[in-house]
Design a protein around this motif. Structure first.
Motif, mmCIF file in Angstrom:
data_model
loop_
_atom_site.group_PDB
_atom_site.id
_atom_site.type_symbol
_atom_site.label_atom_id
_atom_site.label_comp_id
_atom_site.label_asym_id
_atom_site.label_seq_id
_atom_site.Cartn_x
_atom_site.Cartn_y
_atom_site.Cartn_z
ATOM 1 N N ASP A 33 0.783 -1.281 -0.126
ATOM 2 C CA ASP A 33 0.024 0.064 0.004
ATOM 3 C C ASP A 33 0.991 1.262 0.174
ATOM 4 O O ASP A 33 0.647 2.218 -0.675
ATOM 5 N N SER A 34 1.996 1.241 0.829
ATOM 6 C CA SER A 34 3.013 2.430 0.707
ATOM 7 C C SER A 34 3.484 2.649 -0.432
ATOM 8 O O SER A 34 3.843 3.606 -1.127
ATOM 9 N N TRP A 35 3.920 1.567 -0.988
ATOM 10 C CA TRP A 35 4.453 1.643 -2.407
ATOM 11 C C TRP A 35 3.737 2.096 -3.569
ATOM 12 O O TRP A 35 4.031 3.149 -4.223
ATOM 13 N N GLU A 36 2.203 1.791 -3.526
ATOM 14 C CA GLU A 36 1.428 2.054 -4.438
ATOM 15 C C GLU A 36 1.211 3.522 -4.106
ATOM 16 O O GLU A 36 0.960 4.396 -5.112
ATOM 17 N N HIS A 37 0.957 4.223 -2.967
ATOM 18 C CA HIS A 37 0.855 5.573 -2.531
ATOM 19 C C HIS A 37 2.052 6.400 -3.299
ATOM 20 O O HIS A 37 1.724 7.337 -3.829
ATOM 21 N N CYS A 38 3.194 6.049 -3.082
ATOM 22 C CA CYS A 38 4.262 6.697 -3.528
ATOM 23 C C CYS A 38 4.278 6.705 -4.962
ATOM 24 O O CYS A 38 4.489 7.486 -5.483
ATOM 25 N N TYR A 39 3.977 5.293 -5.653
ATOM 26 C CA TYR A 39 4.116 5.348 -7.042
ATOM 27 C C TYR A 39 3.045 6.270 -7.734
ATOM 28 O O TYR A 39 3.184 7.115 -8.565
ATOM 29 N N ARG A 40 1.868 6.217 -7.104
ATOM 30 C CA ARG A 40 0.715 7.205 -7.467
ATOM 31 C C ARG A 40 1.258 8.419 -7.475
ATOM 32 O O ARG A 40 0.970 9.393 -8.410
ATOM 33 N N GLY A 41 1.671 9.033 -6.226
ATOM 34 C CA GLY A 41 2.074 10.522 -5.938
ATOM 35 C C GLY A 41 3.186 10.747 -7.014
ATOM 36 O O GLY A 41 3.060 11.872 -7.529
ATOM 37 N N LEU A 42 4.247 9.996 -7.253
ATOM 38 C CA LEU A 42 5.383 10.164 -8.417
ATOM 39 C C LEU A 42 4.842 10.461 -9.787
ATOM 40 O O LEU A 42 5.174 10.914 -10.372
ATOM 41 N N ARG A 43 3.734 9.430 -9.879
ATOM 42 C CA ARG A 43 3.363 9.330 -11.243
ATOM 43 C C ARG A 43 2.685 10.731 -11.548
ATOM 44 O O ARG A 43 2.722 11.341 -12.866
#
Length: 121
Positions: A33-43
């Motif tokens: 979940d943390s990785w997906e949140h970071c990925y979506r933010g960076l994207r």
């Protein structure tokens, strides 16, 4: 009694293993979940930066095109080209004169005048 102790110990170990397994699964889910949140933010940040760059490029291109058509082309057509044309004509006319017989005759006459002038010193 040994059988009951063995069963109790077995149930206790199974419960501990399941609890440990649940904690590992929960930790893995939290990490994902943390990785997906970071990925979506960076994207989102990269998409926004790309759109901003595209917008700035489009604006700069419009400004340059407008400047070229409204300032640079008239300066070229009305000032630079006529000035270069006049300079080219002046240099060409001067070169033709310097190669003519009239220039040679004038140079000879001028040299005679200089030779005939007394030196006052």
């Amino acid at each position: 009694a040994l059988f009951e102790l063995s069963n109790s110990l077995s149930l206790f170990c199974d419960a501990k293993l399941w609890d440990t397994n649940d904690a590992t699964i929960l930790a893995a889910e939290n990490a994902v979940d943390s990785w997906e949140h970071c990925y979506r933010g960076l994207r989102g940040l990269l998409i926004g930066a790309t759109r901003s760059a595209q917008s700035m490029y489009g604006t700069a291109k419009t400004v340059v095109t407008t400047t070229e058509h409204h300032l640079l082309l008239p300066v070229r057509d009305c000032i630079l080209l006529p000035a270069f044309s006049l300079t080219e004509n002046a240099v060409s006319t001067t070169a033709e004169f310097l190669q003519s017989e009239e220039a040679a005759r004038l140079a000879g006459t001028g040299l005679d005048v200089v030779r005939g002038t007394p030196f006052i010193g």
